[in-house]
Enzyme design. Structure first.
Site, PDB file in Angstrom:
ATOM      1  N   HIS A 118     -45.285  45.446 -80.800  1.00 42.85           N
ATOM      2  CA  HIS A 118     -46.399  44.708 -81.286  1.00 42.85           C
ATOM      3  C   HIS A 118     -47.187  46.010 -82.544  1.00 42.85           C
ATOM      4  CE1 HIS A 118     -49.012  47.751 -79.241  1.00 42.85           C
ATOM      5  NE2 HIS A 118     -48.068  47.614 -78.033  1.00 42.85           N
ATOM      6  N   ASP A 119     -47.658  45.217 -83.632  1.00 47.10           N
ATOM      7  CA  ASP A 119     -48.503  45.750 -84.584  1.00 47.10           C
ATOM      8  C   ASP A 119     -47.669  46.692 -85.372  1.00 47.10           C
ATOM      9  OD1 ASP A 119     -51.212  44.509 -83.751  1.00 47.10           O
ATOM     10  OD2 ASP A 119     -50.561  45.609 -81.754  1.00 47.10           O
ATOM     11  N   GLY A 136     -44.868  50.639 -80.636  1.00 44.94           N
ATOM     12  CA  GLY A 136     -46.348  49.731 -81.071  1.00 44.94           C
ATOM     13  C   GLY A 136     -46.830  50.728 -82.229  1.00 44.94           C
TER      14      GLY A 136
END
Length: 268
Positions: A118-119, A136
């Site tokens: 994520h991200d 992440g």
């Protein structure tokens, strides 16, 4: 162009000339651009934004929910730029409310079994070799290359035009234009071969080497080296990029290799 054994949610938006092979599943709230090919047994989940002329090979999973206990179901996306290739069994998770998206730029190559958490933000013209694992919030600059089986710690930044050798454990930021290798991961000189291939002149490459000699060879601490560079070196795009990257580093940059060095993150 779309095989009858493919499932596409009625709310998905696909350009007219997208080609999709059998047994692939396209969820709702997905956008796919012109000329993109999607192989068999691919799963493209809610929140995917895939550009033009991409190639996604069998078994990939795009825009699955983040593997983050803080995720609360917020409406986030994965964005993949034009002309990017995603090979077999790559997994790319969508973002969280921290930045709302996970992003891969245009003309990049993500090789088989790689994972983007994520991200993450991966730039343009990047190569992530087989089984690269990004935790992440990792950022990878344009034209960077990561060798196979690299494992990158969360929040690490890898600068543009950097090369990281295969099998590396990347726990510190990797500044732009350099090669990084050995264990613990260390500065190994300028990425001269890559820079030449991308049109950098010998003078520019030597200028980059001179900058890193100040940072790594002159016996200064980081603050002293940056001040010296700003006072004594001419202002160039390369100097400013390097100085800004290091000054804004959150995890600190990798060090120069020395015999007997120990990675402080894994020391007993």
């Amino acid at each position: 162009m779309i095989h009858p054994h493919t499932y596409i949610h009625p709310n998905a938006r696909l350009a007219t000339n997208v080609k999709i092979d059998p047994f692939t599943v396209i969820h709702q709230n997905v956008e796919i651009g012109e000329g993109t090919w999607i192989g068999s047994n691919v799963t493209i989940m809610e929140g995917a934004r895939i550009g033009k002329n991409c190639r996604i090979f069998p078994g990939a999973v795009i825009a699955a929910m983040p593997q983050d206990l803080k995720f609360e179901g917020e409406d986030t996306i994965v964005e993949i730029g034009d002309n990017t290739t995603i090979r077999e069994f790559v997994t790319i998770n969508r973002g969280t409310k921290d930045s709302w998206k996970t992003k891969v730029g245009h003309n990049s190559l993500i090789m088989a079994y790689s994972h983007l958490a994520h991200d993450c933000v991966v730039g343009n013209y990047c190569v992530l070799s087989n089984n690269t694992q990004l935790a992440g919030h990792v950022e990878v600059g344009d034209w960077a290359i990561l060798g196979g089986m690299c494992a990158v710690h969360q929040f690490v930044k890898i600068g543009q035009h950097a090369f990281v050798s295969g099998g590396s454990l990347v726990g510190k930021d990797v500044p732009p234009y350099i090669k990084a290798g050995r264990q613990p991961l260390s500065y190994s000189g300028a990425n001269s071969v890559g820079l030449k291939r991308r049109g950098f002149t010998i003078d520019k490459i030597n200028h980059i080497l001179d900058i890193y000699r100040v940072i790594y060879n002159k016996g200064m601490n980081t603050s002293q080296a940056l001040e010296f560079l700003e006072e004594e070196f001419p202002a160039t795009d390369e100097r400013d990029e390097i100085v800004t990257f290091i000054r804004e580093s959150g995890r600190g940059i990798i060090k120069r290799y020395s015999k007997g060095s120990v990675d402080e993150d894994i020391a007993d």
